[in-house]
Design a protein around this motif. Structure first.
Motif, mmCIF file in Angstrom:
data_model
loop_
_atom_site.group_PDB
_atom_site.id
_atom_site.type_symbol
_atom_site.label_atom_id
_atom_site.label_comp_id
_atom_site.label_asym_id
_atom_site.label_seq_id
_atom_site.Cartn_x
_atom_site.Cartn_y
_atom_site.Cartn_z
ATOM 1 N N GLN A 1 -10.942 -7.229 4.574
ATOM 2 C CA GLN A 1 -9.692 -7.899 4.248
ATOM 3 C C GLN A 1 -8.798 -6.987 3.428
ATOM 4 O OE1 GLN A 1 -9.970 -11.933 2.897
ATOM 5 N NE2 GLN A 1 -8.508 -11.552 1.282
ATOM 6 N N ILE A 2 -7.526 -6.915 3.792
ATOM 7 C CA ILE A 2 -6.558 -6.152 3.023
ATOM 8 C C ILE A 2 -5.769 -7.088 2.118
ATOM 9 C CG2 ILE A 2 -4.517 -4.687 3.139
ATOM 10 C CD1 ILE A 2 -5.550 -3.573 5.708
ATOM 11 N N LEU B 1 4.058 -2.301 -4.233
ATOM 12 C CA LEU B 1 3.153 -1.171 -4.441
ATOM 13 C C LEU B 1 3.994 0.073 -4.726
ATOM 14 C CD1 LEU B 1 0.012 -0.222 -2.405
ATOM 15 C CD2 LEU B 1 1.665 1.516 -3.044
ATOM 16 N N ALA B 2 3.723 0.715 -5.849
ATOM 17 C CA ALA B 2 4.446 1.926 -6.232
ATOM 18 C C ALA B 2 3.551 3.141 -6.029
ATOM 19 C CB ALA B 2 4.884 1.853 -7.688
ATOM 20 N N LEU B 3 4.124 4.200 -5.457
ATOM 21 C CA LEU B 3 3.387 5.442 -5.239
ATOM 22 C C LEU B 3 4.296 6.623 -5.543
ATOM 23 C CD1 LEU B 3 0.792 6.877 -4.243
ATOM 24 C CD2 LEU B 3 1.783 6.831 -1.950
ATOM 25 N N ALA B 4 3.808 7.539 -6.373
ATOM 26 C CA ALA B 4 4.568 8.743 -6.715
ATOM 27 C C ALA B 4 4.528 9.734 -5.566
ATOM 28 C CB ALA B 4 3.998 9.379 -7.978
ATOM 29 N N ILE B 5 5.598 10.455 -5.380
ATOM 30 C CA ILE B 5 5.677 11.406 -4.282
ATOM 31 C C ILE B 5 4.777 12.611 -4.511
ATOM 32 C CG2 ILE B 5 7.593 12.830 -5.165
ATOM 33 C CD1 ILE B 5 8.699 12.550 -2.186
ATOM 34 N N ASP B 6 4.418 12.884 -5.767
ATOM 35 C CA ASP B 6 3.615 14.076 -6.070
ATOM 36 C C ASP B 6 2.132 13.758 -6.210
ATOM 37 O OD1 ASP B 6 3.679 12.703 -8.437
ATOM 38 O OD2 ASP B 6 4.354 14.383 -9.668
ATOM 39 N N MET B 7 1.659 12.706 -5.538
ATOM 40 C CA MET B 7 0.258 12.298 -5.588
ATOM 41 C C MET B 7 -0.315 12.270 -4.162
ATOM 42 S SD MET B 7 -1.166 8.962 -7.672
ATOM 43 C CE MET B 7 -0.253 9.352 -9.174
ATOM 44 N N PRO B 8 -0.319 13.426 -3.466
ATOM 45 C CA PRO B 8 -0.640 13.432 -2.032
ATOM 46 C C PRO B 8 -2.113 13.271 -1.698
ATOM 47 C CG PRO B 8 -0.303 15.670 -2.778
ATOM 48 C CD PRO B 8 0.044 14.784 -3.942
ATOM 49 N N TRP B 9 -2.990 13.287 -2.704
ATOM 50 C CA TRP B 9 -4.410 13.074 -2.416
ATOM 51 C C TRP B 9 -4.763 11.581 -2.352
ATOM 52 C CZ3 TRP B 9 -2.884 17.251 -5.475
ATOM 53 C CH2 TRP B 9 -3.232 18.512 -4.975
ATOM 54 N N MET B 10 -3.800 10.727 -2.681
ATOM 55 C CA MET B 10 -4.031 9.291 -2.580
ATOM 56 C C MET B 10 -4.264 8.914 -1.117
ATOM 57 S SD MET B 10 -4.457 6.389 -3.922
ATOM 58 C CE MET B 10 -4.112 6.870 -5.627
ATOM 59 N N THR B 11 -5.168 7.982 -0.872
ATOM 60 C CA THR B 11 -5.490 7.571 0.494
ATOM 61 C C THR B 11 -5.066 6.130 0.731
ATOM 62 O OG1 THR B 11 -7.698 6.702 -0.017
ATOM 63 C CG2 THR B 11 -7.515 9.078 0.419
ATOM 64 N N ASN B 12 -4.768 5.813 1.984
ATOM 65 C CA ASN B 12 -4.414 4.435 2.291
ATOM 66 C C ASN B 12 -5.624 3.519 2.143
ATOM 67 O OD1 ASN B 12 -5.289 5.706 4.956
ATOM 68 N ND2 ASN B 12 -5.169 3.553 5.550
ATOM 69 N N GLU B 13 -6.842 4.070 2.313
ATOM 70 C CA GLU B 13 -8.041 3.247 2.126
ATOM 71 C C GLU B 13 -8.160 2.765 0.685
ATOM 72 O OE1 GLU B 13 -8.964 5.973 5.596
ATOM 73 O OE2 GLU B 13 -8.122 6.228 3.593
ATOM 74 N N TYR B 14 -7.875 3.660 -0.266
ATOM 75 C CA TYR B 14 -7.957 3.240 -1.659
ATOM 76 C C TYR B 14 -6.848 2.240 -1.985
ATOM 77 C CZ TYR B 14 -8.426 3.198 -6.688
ATOM 78 O OH TYR B 14 -8.595 2.769 -7.988
ATOM 79 N N LEU B 15 -5.672 2.463 -1.437
ATOM 80 C CA LEU B 15 -4.589 1.519 -1.671
ATOM 81 C C LEU B 15 -4.907 0.156 -1.055
ATOM 82 C CD1 LEU B 15 -1.480 3.823 -1.098
ATOM 83 C CD2 LEU B 15 -2.492 3.099 -3.272
ATOM 84 N N GLU B 16 -5.601 0.155 0.074
ATOM 85 C CA GLU B 16 -6.040 -1.108 0.671
ATOM 86 C C GLU B 16 -7.004 -1.840 -0.271
ATOM 87 O OE1 GLU B 16 -7.717 -0.349 4.473
ATOM 88 O OE2 GLU B 16 -5.809 0.172 5.399
ATOM 89 N N PHE B 17 -7.869 -1.079 -0.913
ATOM 90 C CA PHE B 17 -8.787 -1.671 -1.891
ATOM 91 C C PHE B 17 -8.019 -2.361 -3.010
ATOM 92 C CE2 PHE B 17 -10.528 -0.505 -6.140
ATOM 93 C CZ PHE B 17 -11.471 -1.526 -6.242
ATOM 94 N N LEU B 18 -6.946 -1.711 -3.488
ATOM 95 C CA LEU B 18 -6.126 -2.324 -4.520
ATOM 96 C C LEU B 18 -5.433 -3.579 -3.989
ATOM 97 C CD1 LEU B 18 -4.402 0.779 -6.207
ATOM 98 C CD2 LEU B 18 -6.490 -0.408 -6.920
#
Length: 236
Positions: free
Chosen positions: A41-42, A137-154
């Protein structure tokens, strides 16, 4: 070359974001992340919906050039981050900056930092004033190692009136976090005050119950690395 529209384009509120399965994780533990699973579930409730903002208003002083256009693994940072957000299928995606960036796609909405700009705080406030959903959902442009899987967890931990704030030890990570629409009150007050620290805002939102702090596991800390200098790219 033309680019295809975001999957959320033309959909109703919440459509294109919530997907569930019989194996959904309904109440993940705040102490650790569950194993990543495409079918989990997302969105925890049909009452919740998501907007996203790419915070791209930094001056890139240490970088010496616009971070947004710097190439990371064969793509400019703006493209890397927008693709990460797009995979979440939010209803709308904003890009927050001082001026409308030339690389902005037509299906991404521009949100201007109102002068005088207070950095990402201004971007958050402006986006909250424009959002048409329950959460941002806020995401900084200089954080390119962030994954959509982790954001889905959030995203799976969103609640009515409450967002999700990752924390590494005692430090909040407000530039990869989810804010409820109700956080606009505290954000506007902070913007009108004298302390523009996102750390202070995040702590305040946790204290009033509008953010839920989620500890970041050691193996997840790499997602929160950011790029401030060229050497940051060469070392990873």
């Amino acid at each position: 070359m033309s680019q295809s529209p975001l999957p959320s384009q033309g959909r109703g509120q919440g459509e294109g974001f919530c997907r569930t399965s019989n194996d959904a994780v309904n109440n993940p533990s705040p102490q650790s992340s569950p194993p990543y699973d495409e079918e989990r579930q997302i969105c925890p409730s049909a009452r919740l919906s998501l907007s996203a903002v790419l915070l791209a208003g930094g001056e890139s002083r240490r970088m010496g050039t616009d971070k947004a256009t710097f190439v990371f693994r064969g793509k400019p940072l703006w493209q890397v981050q927008l693709e990460t957000l797009q995979k979440l299928r939010p209803k709308e995606i904003f890009v927050s900056a001082r001026i409308d960036p030339p690389w902005r796609r037509e299906d991404v909405l521009f949100v201007a930092d109102l002068p005088p700009s207070r950095g990402p705080l201004s971007g958050l406030a402006a986006s909250m004033n424009r959002m048409t959903t329950t959460h941002l959902l806020a995401l900084a442009i200089d954080m390119p190692w962030m994954t959509n899987e982790y954001l889905e967890f959030l995203c799976a931990q969103m609640e009515p009136g409450r967002g999700v704030l990752p924390k590494i030890d005692d430090r909040a990570e407000p530039l990869a976090a989810i804010y409820p629409r109700q956080a606009a009150i505290e954000t506007s007050k902070t913007l009108a005050g004298t302390d523009f620290s996102l750390q202070s805002l995040a702590c305040n939102l946790v204290a009033v119950g509008k953010l839920r702090a989620v500890p970041v596991r050691q193996q997840e800390e790499k997602f929160f690395r950011n790029i401030n200098e060229l050497s940051d790219l060469k070392s990873h």
